[in-house]
Design a protein around this motif. Sequence first.
Motif, PDB file in Angstrom:
ATOM      1  N   GLY A  10      -8.277   0.895  73.219  1.00  0.00           N
ATOM      2  CA  GLY A  10      -8.055  -0.483  73.632  1.00  0.00           C
ATOM      3  C   GLY A  10      -7.034  -1.271  72.842  1.00  0.00           C
ATOM      4  N   GLN A  11      -6.159  -0.605  72.112  1.00  0.00           N
ATOM      5  CA  GLN A  11      -5.124  -1.311  71.344  1.00  0.00           C
ATOM      6  C   GLN A  11      -3.744  -0.841  71.784  1.00  0.00           C
ATOM      7  N   GLU A  12      -3.530  -0.784  73.099  1.00  0.00           N
ATOM      8  CA  GLU A  12      -2.260  -0.281  73.629  1.00  0.00           C
ATOM      9  C   GLU A  12      -1.072  -1.121  73.160  1.00  0.00           C
ATOM     10  N   VAL A  13      -1.254  -2.447  73.117  1.00  0.00           N
ATOM     11  CA  VAL A  13      -0.155  -3.322  72.690  1.00  0.00           C
ATOM     12  C   VAL A  13       0.202  -3.050  71.232  1.00  0.00           C
ATOM     13  N   LEU A  14      -0.805  -2.916  70.370  1.00  0.00           N
ATOM     14  CA  LEU A  14      -0.558  -2.632  68.961  1.00  0.00           C
ATOM     15  C   LEU A  14       0.177  -1.304  68.791  1.00  0.00           C
ATOM     16  N   ILE A  15      -0.276  -0.264  69.498  1.00  0.00           N
ATOM     17  CA  ILE A  15       0.363   1.046  69.399  1.00  0.00           C
ATOM     18  C   ILE A  15       1.820   0.960  69.865  1.00  0.00           C
ATOM     19  N   HIS A  16       2.047   0.251  70.951  1.00  0.00           N
ATOM     20  CA  HIS A  16       3.411   0.086  71.465  1.00  0.00           C
ATOM     21  C   HIS A  16       4.286  -0.640  70.458  1.00  0.00           C
ATOM     22  N   ARG A  17       3.763  -1.713  69.846  1.00  0.00           N
ATOM     23  CA  ARG A  17       4.567  -2.484  68.898  1.00  0.00           C
ATOM     24  C   ARG A  17       4.854  -1.686  67.629  1.00  0.00           C
ATOM     25  N   MET A  18       3.935  -0.814  67.224  1.00  0.00           N
ATOM     26  CA  MET A  18       4.206   0.037  66.068  1.00  0.00           C
ATOM     27  C   MET A  18       5.378   0.966  66.360  1.00  0.00           C
ATOM     28  N   LEU A  19       5.438   1.480  67.576  1.00  0.00           N
ATOM     29  CA  LEU A  19       6.566   2.341  67.958  1.00  0.00           C
ATOM     30  C   LEU A  19       7.863   1.546  68.025  1.00  0.00           C
ATOM     31  N   VAL A  20       7.783   0.301  68.500  1.00  0.00           N
ATOM     32  CA  VAL A  20       8.976  -0.557  68.535  1.00  0.00           C
ATOM     33  C   VAL A  20       9.505  -0.767  67.117  1.00  0.00           C
ATOM     34  N   GLY A  21       8.609  -1.060  66.175  1.00  0.00           N
ATOM     35  CA  GLY A  21       9.029  -1.238  64.784  1.00  0.00           C
ATOM     36  C   GLY A  21       9.640   0.028  64.213  1.00  0.00           C
ATOM     37  N   LEU A  22       9.052   1.169  64.540  1.00  0.00           N
ATOM     38  CA  LEU A  22       9.555   2.449  64.046  1.00  0.00           C
ATOM     39  C   LEU A  22      10.962   2.725  64.576  1.00  0.00           C
ATOM     40  N   LEU A  23      11.191   2.426  65.852  1.00  0.00           N
ATOM     41  CA  LEU A  23      12.486   2.707  66.483  1.00  0.00           C
ATOM     42  C   LEU A  23      13.553   1.684  66.107  1.00  0.00           C
ATOM     43  N   ALA A  24      13.132   0.428  65.904  1.00  0.00           N
ATOM     44  CA  ALA A  24      14.093  -0.638  65.620  1.00  0.00           C
ATOM     45  C   ALA A  24      14.288  -0.864  64.131  1.00  0.00           C
ATOM     46  N   ASN A  25      13.656  -0.033  63.303  1.00  0.00           N
ATOM     47  CA  ASN A  25      13.795  -0.141  61.841  1.00  0.00           C
ATOM     48  C   ASN A  25      13.337  -1.518  61.351  1.00  0.00           C
ATOM     49  N   GLY A  26      12.191  -1.958  61.897  1.00  0.00           N
ATOM     50  CA  GLY A  26      11.673  -3.270  61.525  1.00  0.00           C
ATOM     51  C   GLY A  26      10.220  -3.186  61.101  1.00  0.00           C
ATOM     52  N   HIS A  27       9.859  -4.031  60.131  1.00  0.00           N
ATOM     53  CA  HIS A  27       8.501  -4.015  59.591  1.00  0.00           C
ATOM     54  C   HIS A  27       7.535  -4.766  60.507  1.00  0.00           C
ATOM     55  N   LEU A  28       6.254  -4.425  60.360  1.00  0.00           N
ATOM     56  CA  LEU A  28       5.227  -4.942  61.260  1.00  0.00           C
ATOM     57  C   LEU A  28       4.119  -5.620  60.463  1.00  0.00           C
ATOM     58  N   LEU A  29       3.709  -6.807  60.919  1.00  0.00           N
ATOM     59  CA  LEU A  29       2.560  -7.511  60.349  1.00  0.00           C
ATOM     60  C   LEU A  29       1.472  -7.553  61.406  1.00  0.00           C
ATOM     61  N   ILE A  30       0.305  -7.025  61.074  1.00  0.00           N
ATOM     62  CA  ILE A  30      -0.798  -6.920  62.034  1.00  0.00           C
ATOM     63  C   ILE A  30      -1.934  -7.823  61.559  1.00  0.00           C
ATOM     64  N   GLU A  31      -2.287  -8.814  62.371  1.00  0.00           N
ATOM     65  CA  GLU A  31      -3.324  -9.769  61.984  1.00  0.00           C
ATOM     66  C   GLU A  31      -4.533  -9.649  62.902  1.00  0.00           C
ATOM     67  N   GLY A  32      -5.696  -9.682  62.288  1.00  0.00           N
ATOM     68  CA  GLY A  32      -6.938  -9.645  63.050  1.00  0.00           C
ATOM     69  C   GLY A  32      -8.123  -9.646  62.108  1.00  0.00           C
ATOM     70  N   VAL A  33      -9.283 -10.000  62.619  1.00  0.00           N
ATOM     71  CA  VAL A  33     -10.483 -10.024  61.786  1.00  0.00           C
ATOM     72  C   VAL A  33     -10.824  -8.591  61.376  1.00  0.00           C
ATOM     73  N   PRO A  34     -11.630  -8.422  60.321  1.00  0.00           N
ATOM     74  CA  PRO A  34     -11.975  -7.055  59.878  1.00  0.00           C
ATOM     75  C   PRO A  34     -12.697  -6.262  60.969  1.00  0.00           C
ATOM     76  N   GLY A  35     -12.438  -4.948  60.971  1.00  0.00           N
ATOM     77  CA  GLY A  35     -13.172  -4.058  61.857  1.00  0.00           C
ATOM     78  C   GLY A  35     -12.524  -3.759  63.179  1.00  0.00           C
ATOM     79  N   LEU A  36     -11.248  -4.151  63.364  1.00  0.00           N
ATOM     80  CA  LEU A  36     -10.582  -3.942  64.656  1.00  0.00           C
ATOM     81  C   LEU A  36      -9.649  -2.736  64.649  1.00  0.00           C
ATOM     82  N   ALA A  37      -9.786  -1.863  63.670  1.00  0.00           N
ATOM     83  CA  ALA A  37      -9.037  -0.595  63.595  1.00  0.00           C
ATOM     84  C   ALA A  37      -7.560  -0.795  63.293  1.00  0.00           C
ATOM     85  N   LYS A  38      -7.214  -1.879  62.601  1.00  0.00           N
ATOM     86  CA  LYS A  38      -5.812  -2.093  62.226  1.00  0.00           C
ATOM     87  C   LYS A  38      -5.339  -1.008  61.275  1.00  0.00           C
TER      88      LYS A  38
END
Length: 336
Positions: free
Chosen positions: A39-67
């Motif tokens: 259920g984290q398709e958007v997060l997985i997609h954005r991680m790939l975008v960061g990997l391909l675009a050579n850009g860092h990623l900040l992931i925010e969410g409450v504890p326990g959401l598999a970040k």
Amino acid sequence: MTSADQVTYESIEALSQNIQAQSEPFRQLIAEVGNTIVGQEVLIHRMLVGLLANGHLLIEGVPGLAKTTAVSCLAKGVQTGFQRLQFTPDLLPADLIGTLIYRPQDQQFVVQKGPIFSNIILADEINRAPAKVQSALLEAMQERQVTIGSETYLLDEPFLVMATQNPVEQEGTYPLPEAQMDRFMLKVVVGYPNRDQELAILERMASTRPKIATQAVATPADILAARALVDQIYVDRKIQEYIVDLVIATREPKSYGLSLDEFIHYGASPRATINLTLAAKANAFLHGRGHVLPSDVKEIALDVLRHRVILTYEAEAEEKSADDIVQTILNAIPVP
């Protein structure tokens, strides 16, 4: 269609075919991470975008959401170096970048490199460390180098920081400085899963030994080759102007007929323009295209801009978030 247009069209078509072939490891990578993360398709997609675009990623969410698990799975899916750094209030800058150590037997100082000298860095709960530790990442994130003593050391490519943080209202957290926030290409806000997703998580992970088996399907060479293709992706002049309008509207909303001046203290910097363009190109790559569409820009714009719009007290008083401001701008600026 002129001959010049024909050449451009043919070159874009050839590039698209090349991209569809070269993007296969990244589609496999999305599938591998998706085998563990539910259920984290958007997060997985954005991680790939960061990997391909050579850009860092900040992931925010409450504890326990598999970040943290999501970043770990991504790192396992790539045959490259990985370091997890747990940020705590007592962490020191030297714990990240390294320091000079004196060796009595040689009567000289030698460099002891820190864990930052890796490829994919998971900065876990980055806002639980004070500002001096967060700032220790600035040089590494922007210049891809680290200075220890009088020597400067280049970091290996690819180098990517994926940081997780809890919302600042959580106890024991330190808000990231604006300069630190601006170094992140994307800020992804992770929400709770829905009921069906939670049931799938229960079935998959409710075990004393949950199976987290991610196979390595991509290499650093794949990433660098893909980045070379991302650089070639065509961005039409009208889409370039659309990107610039979106960014300038965060600084001068009146120029675009928007009554947002009282809510915006600072707008997005030119770095946002660059990052939005690169992220849109990476998004086009993942869709197998050699050109950027307006939908690529709109899909990624909120994640690029939300952490770069600094709000006023009036905005906080009226309970307006940066997401609200950016969404208003996206709705108002005409799409080419």
